[in-house]
Design an enzyme around this catalytic site. Sequence first.
Site, short mmCIF file in Angstrom:
data_model
loop_
_atom_site.label_atom_id
_atom_site.label_comp_id
_atom_site.label_asym_id
_atom_site.label_seq_id
_atom_site.Cartn_x
_atom_site.Cartn_y
_atom_site.Cartn_z
N GLU A 44 0.82 -1.21 0.00
CA GLU A 44 0.00 0.00 0.00
C GLU A 44 0.85 1.25 0.00
O GLU A 44 0.45 2.30 -0.51
CB GLU A 44 -0.92 0.00 1.23
CG GLU A 44 -2.36 -0.26 0.85
CD GLU A 44 -3.32 -0.24 2.02
OE1 GLU A 44 -4.08 -1.19 2.10
OE2 GLU A 44 -3.31 0.70 2.84
N HIS A 73 8.00 -26.78 0.44
CA HIS A 73 7.26 -27.81 -0.27
C HIS A 73 6.13 -27.21 -1.09
O HIS A 73 5.14 -27.89 -1.40
CB HIS A 73 6.73 -28.83 0.75
CG HIS A 73 7.85 -29.41 1.57
ND1 HIS A 73 8.58 -30.49 1.15
CD2 HIS A 73 8.41 -28.98 2.74
CE1 HIS A 73 9.52 -30.74 2.06
NE2 HIS A 73 9.45 -29.84 3.02
N LYS A 114 -12.93 1.87 -1.77
CA LYS A 114 -13.87 2.20 -0.69
C LYS A 114 -15.06 2.98 -1.26
O LYS A 114 -16.21 2.71 -0.94
CB LYS A 114 -13.18 3.03 0.39
CG LYS A 114 -12.23 2.22 1.30
CD LYS A 114 -11.72 3.06 2.46
CE LYS A 114 -10.83 2.26 3.40
NZ LYS A 114 -10.37 2.98 4.57
#
Length: 480
Positions: free
Chosen positions: A304, A333, A448
């Site tokens: 951000e 793995h 938003k």
Amino acid sequence: MDKSWHNGEWCRSMRIRLDYTNMMSSRIDMHHGVTDDDITYLEEMGRKAHKDLWERHESGDLGFMSLHNQADELQDIKGAAARLQKRFDNYVVIGIGGSALGNIALNSALNPPYYNELSKDERKEGLKVYFPDNVDPELLRGLLNVIDLTKTVFNVITKSGSTAETLANFLIIREELKKAVGDEYHRHIIVTTDPHKGFLRKLATKEDFRSFSVPENVGGRFSVLSPVGLLSAAVTNVDVDELLAGAAEMHERCSGPDIRSNPALMAAALQYLLYQKMKNIVVMMPYAQALKDIADWFRQLWAESLGKKSDRSGKIVYEGSTPVNALGATDQHSQIQLYIEGPFDKSVIFLTVEKFRENVNIPAAGFQDEDALGYLEGSSLEKLIQTEQYATEWALTKNNRPNCKIIIPEVNAYTIGQLLYMLELQTAYAGELFNVNAFDQPGVEDGKKATYALMGRDGYGSLKQELLTGMDTSSKYIID
Ligand code: PA5
């Protein structure tokens, strides 16, 4: 209380260290590694980045750099935590992004695994903690099904006081509390928000919620060492003094402009140099389960802060390296094959621990003649995980993949305070070097606003129209 961190020798032994040897062209191919000349070339830029950042700190612009000096707030937080421990069993954080990830990281690093499963005695009266940082209906309902609301306190954390996810969850729990405890509901809600602005601040006054402030000059993702992260740590008995003492130590260590002795500045400079060499992915890979959520917290901080369309002069740059999390040894793995043999687009930051808080030996069980087991017998899990880290480091280096490690002598509040603050400063320095504003998030704000519009919030009508036109559901590119 044991205050061993006051002891200078102990503090010195607990200093975290940055080892970037495997990022250097003396270890890996010079197309992929950084040279001493590169660093020398960057010294001047580093000095300027440092000067500009510390001037902003001194002018009071960058509150996160002063959070290690909050004696009054700390007393307040510790007092509140002690009272909450007497009254409640559970503590729930309602928040998202920077208002949740730091809490989660502190809890996983500084409390034992499966902390909530321990008895109250084993938790030393610490509250059980929950962080439902999503608006998934199954998540919230699931939590409400397992906690006793009469014994639960909720801390609603939102800097802006207007984040849809947080406010939606808040409205739900407020209603549920009213049903469970009637007029007393307000005693079960704490609000942590801007000291003056926002809806939640107003509501806190109106409904008489206990409240804490996120300092105005501290942004969400830089707020872990403010009341945002400290209260949830304190209710679980994390030593918040020690946490801030660690941050203060790192602040001091990073107060000089010399790139070669300032670990946060060097770490930022290395990422900047590697980015010029097309390493646009930065993998943080702790070799300790306790640090897994610190990598998650860092992922948000780095993404951000640095992922920006425009630089500080307004020029379009589309800047930013992509942070990725991995966990050693688990992801050996899963991910390591790609990191070792895939494209040359990554650098790796290991978080390594020198001494684990538990020692689990691998028993000698009479299989010493068995090829697959004998070499493990009589060893320990600590030795195995540390060896695996070294082996991965070796394999990356051999394949010319730049990697460095932040060495943590032991995971405790003092070292975690150092680490969190170093990573915050590193991000802020990187903002200076990349010439982007590390403290805004216009992309997040766009999302938003789009949510407000689609959910029918007043004042967002024209954006809603625009969005609905753009989301034509009769698209021919859907297979059903
Ligand atoms: O770092 C940030 O600013 C964001 O990630 C915010 O923390 C996140 O969007 C939540 O915002 P708020 O704390 O205002 O609810």
